[in-house]
Design a protein around this motif. Sequence first.
Motif, mmCIF file in Angstrom:
data_model
loop_
_atom_site.group_PDB
_atom_site.id
_atom_site.type_symbol
_atom_site.label_atom_id
_atom_site.label_comp_id
_atom_site.label_asym_id
_atom_site.label_seq_id
_atom_site.Cartn_x
_atom_site.Cartn_y
_atom_site.Cartn_z
ATOM 1 N N VAL A 160 15.038 -6.866 -12.900
ATOM 2 C CA VAL A 160 13.996 -7.646 -12.228
ATOM 3 C C VAL A 160 14.596 -8.401 -11.043
ATOM 4 C CG1 VAL A 160 12.429 -9.614 -12.478
ATOM 5 C CG2 VAL A 160 12.519 -7.852 -14.257
ATOM 6 N N ALA A 161 15.756 -9.012 -11.262
ATOM 7 C CA ALA A 161 16.411 -9.747 -10.177
ATOM 8 C C ALA A 161 16.708 -8.837 -8.992
ATOM 9 C CB ALA A 161 17.696 -10.397 -10.700
ATOM 10 N N GLU A 162 17.276 -7.688 -9.266
ATOM 11 C CA GLU A 162 17.655 -6.768 -8.193
ATOM 12 C C GLU A 162 16.428 -6.203 -7.471
ATOM 13 O OE1 GLU A 162 19.923 -3.889 -10.260
ATOM 14 O OE2 GLU A 162 21.638 -5.241 -10.624
ATOM 15 N N GLU A 163 15.438 -5.742 -8.233
ATOM 16 C CA GLU A 163 14.271 -5.106 -7.625
ATOM 17 C C GLU A 163 13.447 -6.096 -6.808
ATOM 18 O OE1 GLU A 163 12.729 -1.386 -8.273
ATOM 19 O OE2 GLU A 163 14.742 -1.808 -7.514
ATOM 20 N N SER A 199 0.831 -1.225 0.000
ATOM 21 C CA SER A 199 0.000 0.000 0.000
ATOM 22 C C SER A 199 0.858 1.265 0.000
ATOM 23 C CB SER A 199 -0.925 0.011 1.212
ATOM 24 O OG SER A 199 -0.177 0.071 2.427
ATOM 25 N N PHE A 200 2.174 1.130 0.190
ATOM 26 C CA PHE A 200 3.052 2.299 0.209
ATOM 27 C C PHE A 200 3.307 2.759 -1.223
ATOM 28 C CE2 PHE A 200 5.049 0.245 4.199
ATOM 29 C CZ PHE A 200 3.957 0.632 4.959
ATOM 30 N N GLN A 201 3.104 4.028 -1.467
ATOM 31 C CA GLN A 201 3.145 4.549 -2.833
ATOM 32 C C GLN A 201 4.522 4.361 -3.482
ATOM 33 O OE1 GLN A 201 2.662 8.885 -3.604
ATOM 34 N NE2 GLN A 201 0.894 8.263 -4.830
ATOM 35 N N ALA A 202 5.575 4.531 -2.721
ATOM 36 C CA ALA A 202 6.921 4.391 -3.294
ATOM 37 C C ALA A 202 7.142 2.984 -3.846
ATOM 38 C CB ALA A 202 7.978 4.713 -2.237
ATOM 39 N N LEU A 203 6.668 1.957 -3.105
ATOM 40 C CA LEU A 203 6.820 0.577 -3.574
ATOM 41 C C LEU A 203 5.893 0.302 -4.752
ATOM 42 C CD1 LEU A 203 7.201 -1.430 -0.236
ATOM 43 C CD2 LEU A 203 8.920 -0.239 -1.603
ATOM 44 N N GLN A 204 4.719 0.928 -4.752
ATOM 45 C CA GLN A 204 3.815 0.764 -5.894
ATOM 46 C C GLN A 204 4.444 1.299 -7.174
ATOM 47 O OE1 GLN A 204 0.202 2.745 -4.776
ATOM 48 N NE2 GLN A 204 -0.473 1.113 -3.387
ATOM 49 N N HIS A 205 5.121 2.453 -7.072
ATOM 50 C CA HIS A 205 5.776 3.036 -8.244
ATOM 51 C C HIS A 205 6.898 2.125 -8.753
ATOM 52 C CE1 HIS A 205 4.414 7.451 -7.279
ATOM 53 N NE2 HIS A 205 3.445 6.676 -7.711
ATOM 54 N N ARG A 206 7.676 1.578 -7.844
ATOM 55 C CA ARG A 206 8.766 0.685 -8.259
ATOM 56 C C ARG A 206 8.214 -0.559 -8.941
ATOM 57 N NH1 ARG A 206 12.863 0.061 -3.246
ATOM 58 N NH2 ARG A 206 13.854 -1.368 -4.745
ATOM 59 N N MET A 207 7.133 -1.089 -8.414
ATOM 60 C CA MET A 207 6.554 -2.300 -9.003
ATOM 61 C C MET A 207 5.923 -1.991 -10.355
ATOM 62 S SD MET A 207 6.655 -5.391 -7.941
ATOM 63 C CE MET A 207 6.343 -6.761 -9.054
ATOM 64 N N ALA A 208 5.296 -0.845 -10.488
ATOM 65 C CA ALA A 208 4.697 -0.468 -11.766
ATOM 66 C C ALA A 208 5.759 -0.332 -12.848
ATOM 67 C CB ALA A 208 3.913 0.836 -11.614
ATOM 68 N N ASP A 209 6.887 0.296 -12.486
ATOM 69 C CA ASP A 209 7.992 0.411 -13.441
ATOM 70 C C ASP A 209 8.493 -0.963 -13.865
ATOM 71 O OD1 ASP A 209 7.861 3.142 -13.353
ATOM 72 O OD2 ASP A 209 9.539 3.371 -11.942
ATOM 73 N N LEU A 210 8.545 -1.880 -12.897
ATOM 74 C CA LEU A 210 9.034 -3.227 -13.194
ATOM 75 C C LEU A 210 8.086 -3.965 -14.142
ATOM 76 C CD1 LEU A 210 11.590 -4.618 -12.153
ATOM 77 C CD2 LEU A 210 10.170 -5.854 -10.516
ATOM 78 N N LEU A 211 6.795 -3.815 -13.935
ATOM 79 C CA LEU A 211 5.816 -4.465 -14.810
ATOM 80 C C LEU A 211 5.943 -3.958 -16.240
ATOM 81 C CD1 LEU A 211 2.636 -4.463 -12.529
ATOM 82 C CD2 LEU A 211 4.263 -6.312 -12.900
ATOM 83 N N LEU A 212 6.182 -2.659 -16.411
ATOM 84 C CA LEU A 212 6.375 -2.096 -17.747
ATOM 85 C C LEU A 212 7.620 -2.662 -18.408
ATOM 86 C CD1 LEU A 212 5.450 1.652 -17.113
ATOM 87 C CD2 LEU A 212 4.132 -0.021 -18.422
ATOM 88 N N GLU A 213 8.685 -2.813 -17.638
ATOM 89 C CA GLU A 213 9.929 -3.375 -18.172
ATOM 90 C C GLU A 213 9.721 -4.813 -18.637
ATOM 91 O OE1 GLU A 213 12.508 -1.747 -18.941
ATOM 92 O OE2 GLU A 213 13.512 -0.742 -17.275
ATOM 93 N N ILE A 214 8.999 -5.598 -17.850
ATOM 94 C CA ILE A 214 8.764 -6.997 -18.221
ATOM 95 C C ILE A 214 7.951 -7.081 -19.507
ATOM 96 C CG2 ILE A 214 7.612 -9.141 -17.514
ATOM 97 C CD1 ILE A 214 8.371 -8.423 -14.615
ATOM 98 N N GLU A 215 6.982 -6.210 -19.665
ATOM 99 C CA GLU A 215 6.199 -6.214 -20.907
ATOM 100 C C GLU A 215 7.047 -5.794 -22.105
ATOM 101 O OE1 GLU A 215 3.217 -7.601 -21.291
ATOM 102 O OE2 GLU A 215 3.671 -8.159 -19.216
#
Length: 376
Positions: free
Chosen positions: A327-330, A273-289
Amino acid sequence: MNFQHTEDRRMLADTLNRFISEQYGFETRDRIARSAEGFSAELWNRFAELGMIGALFGETQGGFGGGGFDIAVVFESLGRGLVVEPFLDTLIVGQAIARSGNEMQKATLAGLIDGSRLVALAHGEPDSHYELARVTTRAARSGDAWRLNGAKAVVQQGESAGSYLVSARTHGADDAEDGITLFLVPRDAAGVNARGYRKIDGGRAAEVTFDDVALDDDCLLGAAGDGFATLEYGIGCGVLALCSEAVGAMDVAKDATLEYLRTRLQFGVPIGSFQALQHRMADLLLEIEQARSAVINAAAALEGERKVRERALSAAKYSIGRIGARVAEECIQLHGGIGMTWELPLAHYAKRLVMIDHQLGDEDHHLERYVSLGRG
């Protein structure tokens, strides 16, 4: 471009994913990866029975697939399970035989497809630095035979293979494309020695040396001196396979991280629920796509014109190398300290993603290759 798999490929993916999730859980995989053999002969045969090997080859070769998207479907499933069985070399060697083998050699594809025959690729050398044409292993005519001398590095399952597909130079400079000859060399031939070791990401490999190994013309794959194009295509199939495997591994690492963010509590609320972690995860999802898109592009280009194919493959491998490391690091950082523990599957997925970058050329090599292929 249609980004949807055919019904047959969707059924294949569903079957493979279900089998791997039920029969190749993490504990089973970890036991196999640490074993003395580095893979399971029993499961290898079961994979063959399911058609996982046959899907990598066309109907004229005895399989039922063989296209770029067939390879992608199979290896994405393998990546989801961190499967250590020798699919990669079977694909590369099989495609080389199908492309340049004589009738007798092509008949041996049936043994590859049914899992009864293992042939390992022996191409990379200690000082080749990923350069495909840099081959210093030598083969020279001596009477009616060829005499093979040299050393090959990181030969996957080099101890267990019954034979090797070996690249050797029969003429030309050490880095010339012309003059590379391919040989099918029996593992038990006099002068062949393999020193095996465990790999850091599971399974086994070997350093293989050839000391004045005598080979007749039946061991030649294709014409003497003309092996580069065959080698390039076979390894291109391998690059696509590795990229697809990485996408499968990324999906699992992503899902595990999302689940952790939903369940790990801090200050009485999920850390997701923490916004900073949500932003990091969103960036990661875009990279995977983005990585997935690069693989789709490479799969579509596999049977195309040579320069288009090789540029698409290098673009995908560069993207996978860069994104896989991120992805591994994040994912490990978002898990905190527990992400580094050996008991958590995530650590093994992260390790495999990093190691995929170093197989068949890392991101720096493929970026340079992509640029060079665009010139002229």
